[in-house]
Motif scaffolding. Sequence first.
Motif, PDB file in Angstrom:
ATOM      1  N   SER A   1       1.342   8.935   5.237  1.00 63.33           N
ATOM      2  CA  SER A   1       0.647   8.128   6.256  1.00 63.33           C
ATOM      3  C   SER A   1       1.657   7.299   7.033  1.00 63.33           C
ATOM      4  O   SER A   1       2.724   6.950   6.514  1.00 63.33           O
ATOM      5  CB  SER A   1      -0.347   7.164   5.604  1.00 63.33           C
ATOM      6  OG  SER A   1      -1.138   7.828   4.668  1.00 63.33           O
TER       7      SER A   1
ATOM      8  N   LEU B   1      -9.822  -4.500   0.206  1.00 61.00           N
ATOM      9  CA  LEU B   1      -9.976  -5.568   1.216  1.00 61.00           C
ATOM     10  C   LEU B   1      -8.726  -5.727   2.086  1.00 61.00           C
ATOM     11  O   LEU B   1      -8.798  -6.220   3.210  1.00 61.00           O
ATOM     12  CB  LEU B   1     -10.235  -6.912   0.511  1.00 61.00           C
ATOM     13  CG  LEU B   1     -11.623  -7.089  -0.106  1.00 61.00           C
ATOM     14  CD1 LEU B   1     -11.650  -8.303  -1.024  1.00 61.00           C
ATOM     15  CD2 LEU B   1     -12.654  -7.238   0.988  1.00 61.00           C
TER      16      LEU B   1
ATOM     17  N   THR C   1      -8.637  -3.668  -4.282  1.00 61.19           N
ATOM     18  CA  THR C   1      -9.973  -4.206  -3.966  1.00 61.19           C
ATOM     19  C   THR C   1     -10.608  -3.540  -2.750  1.00 61.19           C
ATOM     20  O   THR C   1     -11.797  -3.667  -2.505  1.00 61.19           O
ATOM     21  CB  THR C   1      -9.873  -5.705  -3.632  1.00 61.19           C
ATOM     22  OG1 THR C   1      -8.952  -5.854  -2.545  1.00 61.19           O
ATOM     23  CG2 THR C   1      -9.413  -6.511  -4.823  1.00 61.19           C
TER      24      THR C   1
ATOM     25  N   MET D   1      -4.513  10.927   3.744  1.00 61.52           N
ATOM     26  CA  MET D   1      -5.995  10.903   3.686  1.00 61.52           C
ATOM     27  C   MET D   1      -6.571  11.812   4.765  1.00 61.52           C
ATOM     28  O   MET D   1      -5.860  12.198   5.695  1.00 61.52           O
ATOM     29  CB  MET D   1      -6.506   9.474   3.854  1.00 61.52           C
ATOM     30  CG  MET D   1      -6.182   8.842   5.180  1.00 61.52           C
ATOM     31  SD  MET D   1      -6.321   7.072   5.143  1.00 61.52           S
ATOM     32  CE  MET D   1      -4.680   6.589   4.680  1.00 61.52           C
TER      33      MET D   1
ATOM     34  N   LEU E   1     -11.223   3.265   6.875  1.00 68.21           N
ATOM     35  CA  LEU E   1     -10.148   2.534   6.200  1.00 68.21           C
ATOM     36  C   LEU E   1     -10.229   1.018   6.326  1.00 68.21           C
ATOM     37  O   LEU E   1      -9.880   0.288   5.407  1.00 68.21           O
ATOM     38  CB  LEU E   1      -8.833   3.024   6.816  1.00 68.21           C
ATOM     39  CG  LEU E   1      -7.650   3.165   5.900  1.00 68.21           C
ATOM     40  CD1 LEU E   1      -8.000   3.991   4.707  1.00 68.21           C
ATOM     41  CD2 LEU E   1      -6.495   3.786   6.662  1.00 68.21           C
TER      42      LEU E   1
ATOM     43  N   ASN F   1       0.843  -1.207   0.000  1.00 66.50           N
ATOM     44  CA  ASN F   1       0.000   0.000   0.000  1.00 66.50           C
ATOM     45  C   ASN F   1       0.875   1.253   0.000  1.00 66.50           C
ATOM     46  O   ASN F   1       0.625   2.203  -0.742  1.00 66.50           O
ATOM     47  CB  ASN F   1      -0.889   0.039   1.245  1.00 66.50           C
ATOM     48  CG  ASN F   1      -2.173  -0.747   1.045  1.00 66.50           C
ATOM     49  OD1 ASN F   1      -2.442  -1.202  -0.057  1.00 66.50           O
ATOM     50  ND2 ASN F   1      -2.949  -0.907   2.102  1.00 66.50           N
ATOM     51  N   ALA F   2       1.894   1.254   0.891  1.00 71.46           N
ATOM     52  CA  ALA F   2       2.752   2.440   1.018  1.00 71.46           C
ATOM     53  C   ALA F   2       3.392   2.768  -0.329  1.00 71.46           C
ATOM     54  O   ALA F   2       3.472   3.943  -0.728  1.00 71.46           O
ATOM     55  CB  ALA F   2       3.815   2.200   2.083  1.00 71.46           C
TER      56      ALA F   2
ATOM     57  N   LYS G   1       2.256   1.693  -3.340  1.00 65.08           N
ATOM     58  CA  LYS G   1       1.202   1.971  -4.329  1.00 65.08           C
ATOM     59  C   LYS G   1       0.653   3.393  -4.188  1.00 65.08           C
ATOM     60  O   LYS G   1       0.347   4.054  -5.165  1.00 65.08           O
ATOM     61  CB  LYS G   1       0.081   0.958  -4.090  1.00 65.08           C
ATOM     62  CG  LYS G   1      -0.712   0.619  -5.302  1.00 65.08           C
ATOM     63  CD  LYS G   1      -1.470  -0.710  -5.182  1.00 65.08           C
ATOM     64  CE  LYS G   1      -2.279  -0.923  -3.936  1.00 65.08           C
ATOM     65  NZ  LYS G   1      -3.340  -1.914  -4.093  1.00 65.08           N
TER      66      LYS G   1
HETATM   67  P1  ADP Z   1      -6.582  -1.596  -1.695  1.00 65.17           P
HETATM   68  O1  ADP Z   1      -5.177  -1.124  -1.507  1.00 65.17           O
HETATM   69  O2  ADP Z   1      -6.667  -2.900  -2.397  1.00 65.17           O
HETATM   70  O3  ADP Z   1      -7.463  -0.559  -2.288  1.00 65.17           O
HETATM   71  P2  ADP Z   1      -6.691  -1.639   1.194  1.00 65.17           P
HETATM   72  O4  ADP Z   1      -7.708  -2.184   2.104  1.00 65.17           O
HETATM   73  O5  ADP Z   1      -5.297  -2.123   1.368  1.00 65.17           O
HETATM   74  O6  ADP Z   1      -7.210  -1.904  -0.267  1.00 65.17           O
HETATM   75  O7  ADP Z   1      -6.691  -0.089   1.345  1.00 65.17           O
HETATM   76  C1  ADP Z   1      -7.912   0.571   1.359  1.00 65.17           C
HETATM   77  C2  ADP Z   1      -7.751   2.005   0.908  1.00 65.17           C
HETATM   78  O8  ADP Z   1      -7.027   2.718   1.912  1.00 65.17           O
HETATM   79  C3  ADP Z   1      -6.943   2.167  -0.332  1.00 65.17           C
HETATM   80  O9  ADP Z   1      -7.736   1.997  -1.467  1.00 65.17           O
HETATM   81  C4  ADP Z   1      -6.437   3.590  -0.183  1.00 65.17           C
HETATM   82  O10 ADP Z   1      -7.452   4.475  -0.590  1.00 65.17           O
HETATM   83  C5  ADP Z   1      -6.244   3.724   1.303  1.00 65.17           C
HETATM   84  N1  ADP Z   1      -4.826   3.498   1.713  1.00 65.17           N
HETATM   85  C6  ADP Z   1      -4.305   2.367   2.209  1.00 65.17           C
HETATM   86  N2  ADP Z   1      -3.002   2.531   2.504  1.00 65.17           N
HETATM   87  C7  ADP Z   1      -2.710   3.815   2.191  1.00 65.17           C
HETATM   88  C8  ADP Z   1      -1.514   4.597   2.255  1.00 65.17           C
HETATM   89  N3  ADP Z   1      -0.357   4.105   2.715  1.00 65.17           N
HETATM   90  N4  ADP Z   1      -1.603   5.874   1.841  1.00 65.17           N
HETATM   91  C9  ADP Z   1      -2.753   6.397   1.380  1.00 65.17           C
HETATM   92  N5  ADP Z   1      -3.912   5.704   1.288  1.00 65.17           N
HETATM   93  C10 ADP Z   1      -3.875   4.428   1.678  1.00 65.17           C
END
Ligand code: ADP
Length: 569
Positions: A550, A524, A522, A496, A504, A457-458, A460
Amino acid sequence: MSSATPTTTLPPREARGRRYFGQFSLRRRVLFSQLPLAISTVLVVIAVLVIDPGVAMESPFLAIGFGGIMFLTLLAGAVPWHRLPAVLYWVIPLLDFVAIAPLWTAARYVLDGMVLLTAFPVFWLAWSGLYPMLALSLGFLGTAAVSWWPYVSETTPFSDALMESSVTRPVMVPFMMLSLGAAASILTRSMDKQRMELRASLETSKSQNRMLQTVVETSDVGILVVDRDGHDILMNQAQRRMHFIGMPPGAEDAAEHELLVFEADGTTPISAPDRPVVRALQEEDFRGRIIALGTDGSQQHLSVSASPMYDEDNRFDGTVVVFQNVTDLMDAIQAREQFVAEVSHEFRTPLTSIIGYLDLALEEDLDPALRQFLNTSMRNAERLLSLVTSLLDSAANTSKVSVQDVDLARLTRYSLESATVRAQHSDLTLESDLPDRFEAVADPVKMGQVVDNLLSNAIKYTPDGGSVTVSLRRLPGVDGGGDWAELVIKDTGFGMTDAERGKLFTNFYRTEHVRKAAIPGTGLGLAITQGFVRAHGGEILVASEKGVGSTFTVRIPVDGPATEGSREQ
Ligand code: ADP
């Protein structure tokens, strides 16, 4: 807690055997207003006869006055005043003056102060509340007429009157009565005003009460109000139905402690001190606790909330407990999870086979254009597989972990290595601050997935050129508890808002920015990650600022969860 009773209100005053004067019929009120004068007259006549029986013989006035007042008293009780214009009953007090005049004329030498009998009709006129000025004037004139009567009647020569030292009395008494009448009139009017205000506020409160009762009874939500001693004050229709569901089979009624109440799993009985109503009576304020009520086919899932009530001195005065039937919702969630699990499973087998064959094909000596096609197919098939795996994980029971001794530092390093290529691709700086070794008791697969999810996530959600930092450290336990492992993943990404941060960990939730930017995902991953961390007895915290970055912090007990699902040797 006793069984159900509807809302209770105090019985009206008359039901307790007492009535206000104003609640009597007009005829009775007129009679009761006349009675004090009638009784006083009887006493006066008896006194006169005892003191000087000759008075009755010498003059007919005593008999005329007495008879007049008795006749008026009978009239007061006999006439249906309510059928006549209200002011007509003034006839009685006005004629009272006429009857008092001969009475006082006859008895004034025997009994002093007889003229004060006029106070009765004066007061009556004044507190009738009708035409105050006219009532006062008539009272004044009536008293004046009575006071002067002996002096103008033939029985008392005017010369006698002049000889009486009490000649001031006929002058003073009417004014005295006028003042008393005015005081009574003012008092009556202010009492009337107060009574009207009181009646208006009583009406308002009654109508509000009726409205509240209709709302409470119409509501599908079970409402229970319990006083501080645990007695039901109110239980609405919906709650009575729920109470019935929770009763042991064959029972006609049951107290709260006899009801069949289980945890959300529907099988674990909730211990007496932990039952929602008992906890609510301990002044607890809680929301959305899921319980199951009843057994077998009739079992229902309820979401329970409670709020304590306090009296004016801020002392606990009882509690309001609200039960919402969430059985359909729970069934729908279960059906959805089952569907997702089955469908993902069915997808996985052919996908794995596609990837395997693509892999084999790519090992062949291929035309460069064909290789590119196959590579693209491979990438998309892998994406599809990772999506299906996420779906499966989310449907799987995240609450069970299988723990063993794990080197968390090594596990994190491994995740970092796998993420390096992706980070380089986005021109991100990947930094780490890890100890050489970090022994802990954990589920290596699930903890590996936690680090992978947060790290991916970090990467992406951080724009090109940013940085991601991973650190791992030991936190000493507090109050004699064991140490904690703390993993922090910090990025300089999109960040965010606080509102987004609150949602979240909800399944399928994605922030608006990410959805608009069409970054694949997704929604999830974080829900699954949180489930895994909690299954370890840990917690996951997020700090974030929009446009700045974040920080995700995972804390788990180093010695493993307090109640281990299973431990592999
Ligand atoms: P996904 O990454 O598959 O969308 P996650 O449950 O891992 O699903 O994350 C949910 C949402 O939280 C992401 O779609 C994003 O909008 C937000 N998110 C998660 N991690 C981060 C992050 N490190 N920085 C910014 N937004 C984040």
